[in-house]
Design a protein around this motif. Structure first.
Motif, mmCIF file in Angstrom:
data_model
loop_
_atom_site.group_PDB
_atom_site.id
_atom_site.type_symbol
_atom_site.label_atom_id
_atom_site.label_comp_id
_atom_site.label_asym_id
_atom_site.label_seq_id
_atom_site.Cartn_x
_atom_site.Cartn_y
_atom_site.Cartn_z
ATOM 1 N N ALA A 93 0.842 -1.207 0.000
ATOM 2 C CA ALA A 93 0.000 0.000 0.000
ATOM 3 C C ALA A 93 0.874 1.254 0.000
ATOM 4 C CB ALA A 93 -0.930 -0.008 1.211
ATOM 5 N N THR A 127 1.058 3.851 -3.201
ATOM 6 C CA THR A 127 0.683 5.253 -2.980
ATOM 7 C C THR A 127 1.801 6.181 -3.476
ATOM 8 O OG1 THR A 127 -0.629 4.584 -1.065
ATOM 9 C CG2 THR A 127 -0.092 6.925 -1.238
ATOM 10 N N GLU A 175 -13.244 6.732 3.215
ATOM 11 C CA GLU A 175 -12.585 6.562 1.911
ATOM 12 C C GLU A 175 -11.120 6.995 1.971
ATOM 13 O OE1 GLU A 175 -14.234 5.538 -1.288
ATOM 14 O OE2 GLU A 175 -15.354 4.619 0.338
ATOM 15 N N GLY A 176 -10.453 6.683 3.064
ATOM 16 C CA GLY A 176 -9.020 6.993 3.179
ATOM 17 C C GLY A 176 -8.725 8.293 3.898
ATOM 18 N N TYR A 196 -4.220 10.562 6.132
ATOM 19 C CA TYR A 196 -4.919 9.586 5.292
ATOM 20 C C TYR A 196 -4.501 8.167 5.672
ATOM 21 C CZ TYR A 196 -5.452 13.865 2.548
ATOM 22 O OH TYR A 196 -5.744 15.140 2.157
ATOM 23 N N VAL A 208 -4.242 4.019 3.871
ATOM 24 C CA VAL A 208 -4.348 3.148 2.686
ATOM 25 C C VAL A 208 -4.096 1.697 3.102
ATOM 26 C CG1 VAL A 208 -3.666 4.807 0.879
ATOM 27 C CG2 VAL A 208 -1.896 3.598 2.175
ATOM 28 N N ARG A 220 -6.374 0.921 6.195
ATOM 29 C CA ARG A 220 -7.626 1.599 5.815
ATOM 30 C C ARG A 220 -8.799 0.622 5.757
ATOM 31 N NH1 ARG A 220 -11.209 2.693 1.788
ATOM 32 N NH2 ARG A 220 -10.348 1.412 0.123
ATOM 33 N N ARG A 221 -8.576 -0.522 5.069
ATOM 34 C CA ARG A 221 -9.713 -1.412 4.771
ATOM 35 C C ARG A 221 -9.843 -2.596 5.711
ATOM 36 N NH1 ARG A 221 -6.573 -2.094 0.402
ATOM 37 N NH2 ARG A 221 -6.595 -4.327 0.818
ATOM 38 N N ASN A 247 -4.387 -3.458 -3.044
ATOM 39 C CA ASN A 247 -3.914 -2.225 -2.399
ATOM 40 C C ASN A 247 -3.608 -1.110 -3.404
ATOM 41 O OD1 ASN A 247 -3.704 -3.277 0.417
ATOM 42 N ND2 ASN A 247 -2.364 -4.749 -0.626
ATOM 43 N N ASP A 250 -6.014 1.920 -3.812
ATOM 44 C CA ASP A 250 -5.939 2.828 -2.652
ATOM 45 C C ASP A 250 -4.971 3.974 -2.930
ATOM 46 O OD1 ASP A 250 -7.536 0.970 -1.347
ATOM 47 O OD2 ASP A 250 -6.416 1.125 0.541
#
Ligand SMILES: Cc1cc2nc3c(=O)[nH]c(=O)nc-3n(C[C@H](O)[C@H](O)[C@H](O)COP(=O)(O)OP(=O)(O)OC[C@H]3O[C@@H](n4cnc5c(N)ncnc54)[C@H](O)[C@@H]3O)c2cc1C
Length: 433
Positions: free
Chosen positions: A12, A16, A332-333, A340, A342, A346-347, A356, A359
């Protein structure tokens, strides 16, 4: 210039960084900060050591890591060496990609007996994660129980069942290989509360069990729904269930049995000072597919229990946390202005490595909407000053490349590499400063 700090160098984190690069080009500077001196998160310490082709995804991350506007800052724990509040003053955006490294607790009597381990610890042990090198799991058999019906349970069962020769070409660490070579386990029972149609096991991982040298999978044909019912499954799940049907039909005798015990939930773990047996209750599914106890119980003799029932993100001071879901509270992040999340942070712990990737793109879009360029924040220069003031021994990506080379150099015959497992040895494998 946009200054972004990504906390965590697993999939992730790197996806990103890649998405930020694509979105902002030279106008972004990304620092990927990790508590370990080595990058790639669960690619290094979760994905099974005999699944080298999957681990090769890290080459893609390496390409991102070696660009000028992305750097790796290893051996720095956020929430301990540096706080979130401090990072938010230095960077325009702080993205938490810290994964879900803690085992979901197994909440039954006896879960704290010696011999009960969570999969994060067990997988970390055979994969050389410094937090788990001293685990010393009880492998004196004759049985082992693996709780869970996902791919992690399959990884654990397979690693317990393989011969030493079957680890050739893997990067399993030598302390684990030595212990596994000597173990006396001849029966690995995989417990699942629900049935064959409800498994979260993918065909590739399941299929591997059918080709092991000394172990054979066992499925009770009575647990399988009528074959016509498979038509309602999605194609992947149908393939998995077809494999279970093959296992049920295959009666080949091998020294180690991998037994799929469906409709079975552990009630308690018992033993004198260590695990000796697991008390299990037979279950049945209701109309909504939920498992209910039937009151019928039985015992499985077992010297060890590995619970593969999911993971939780570790909280970080100052970051809102969703206790029920076991991850950072986010929309949503988005967590808070400039903050934030990810990936698994996050999930929650679901999906594959590739899950990932979106994200990263989502966060890059959020950054474009939420942030202004040239806020005047100090970015990496500010972090460097803070870390030097606190005398923190940082590991760079170039250092990691030296560690990587040193690990490959000391590889045993037939194995592509041998991992360092302690922080001290990892740091010692860097070039002298
Ligand atoms: C046992 C196991 C096997 C798996 N096998 C497969 C497979 O074969 N194929 C597949 O597609 N997927 C597999 N997965 C899933 C895959 O590994 C995950 O989807 C992915 O790693 C999640 O990425 P992430 O970046 O969110 O978290 P992670 O990969 O866990 O990365 C998190 C990073 O954050 C760092 N970190 C944590 N806290 C801090 C902190 N406070 N400060 C600084 N750094 C911190 C950690 O050191 C780590 O490097 C497997 C997962 C497990 C658990």
């Amino acid at each position: 210039m946009l200054h972004v700090a990504i906390i965590g160098s697993g999939p992730a984190g790197y996806y990103t960084a890649e998405a930020c690069q694509k979105a902002s080009g030279d106008a972004v500077r990304v620092d990927i900060i990790d508590r370990l001196p080595v990058p790639f998160g669960l690619i290094r310490s979760g994905v099974a050591p005999d699944h080298q082709s999957i681990k090769h995804v890290s080459r893609r991350y390496e390409a991102v890591a070696l660009t000028d506007n992305v750097r790796f800052v290893g051996n720095v724990t956020i929430g301990e060496h540096v706080s979130i509040e401090e990072l938010l003053t230095l960077y325009d955006a702080v993205v938490l990609a810290t994964g879900a490294p803690a085992d979901r607790p197994l909440d039954i009597p006896g879960a704290d007996l010696p011999g009960v381990v969570g999969s994060a610890a067990f997988v970390g042990w055979y994969n050389g994660h410094p937090d788990h090198e001293a685990l010393a799991p009880v492998l004196d058999g004759p049985g082992a129980v693996v709780i869970g019906n996902g791919n992690v349970a399959l990884d654990v069962a397979r690693i317990l069942a393989k011969t030493e020769a079957e680890f050739a070409g893997s990067d399993i660490v030598s302390h684990a290989l030595d212990a596994l070579r000597r173990h006396a386990i001849n029966r690995v029972t995989i417990l699942g509360r629900r049935g064959p149609h409800q498994i979260a096991m993918t065909p590739k991982e399941l299929g591997e069990l059918g080709h092991l040298e000394r172990a054979a999978p066992r499925v009770d044909a009575a647990d399988l729904p009528p074959i016509e019912a498979d038509a309602a499954l999605d194609p992947g799940q149908r393939k998995s269930v077809a494999l279970l049907r093959d296992f049920a039909a295959n009666a080949s005798a091998k020294p180690v049995d991998i037994v799929f015990d469906f409709f079975a939930r552990p009630l308690a773990i018992e033993g004198e000072g260590r695990v000796e047996r697991v008390v299990v209750e037979r279950t049945a599914l209701d109309g909504d597919g939920r498992a209910h106890g039937t009151g019928e119980t039985y015992m499985i003799l077992s010297g060890m229990v590995v619970s593969c029932i999911g993971y939780r993100t570790s909280p970080i001071p100052g970051v809102p946390y969703d206790k029920r879901a076991g991850r950072f509270a986010n929309d949503e992040g988005r967590i808070a202005p400039g903050l934030y999340a990810v990936g698994w942070a996050r999930r929650g712990p679901t999906g594959t490595i590739g899950t990932n990737r979106p994200d990263g793109f989502m966060i890059a879009e959020h950054l474009a909407e939420d942030l202004v360029q040239d806020s005047g924040k100090a970015g990496r220069a500010g972090l460097d000053a803070l870390l030097s003031e606190r005398d923190i021994d940082v590991v760079t990506f170039r250092d990691w490349q030296s560690i990587d080379r040193a690990e490959i150099d000391r590889a045993r015959t037939g194995s592509p590499r041998e991992k360092f497992t302690s922080i001290d040895t990892l740091l010692g494998a860097r070039p002298a400063r």
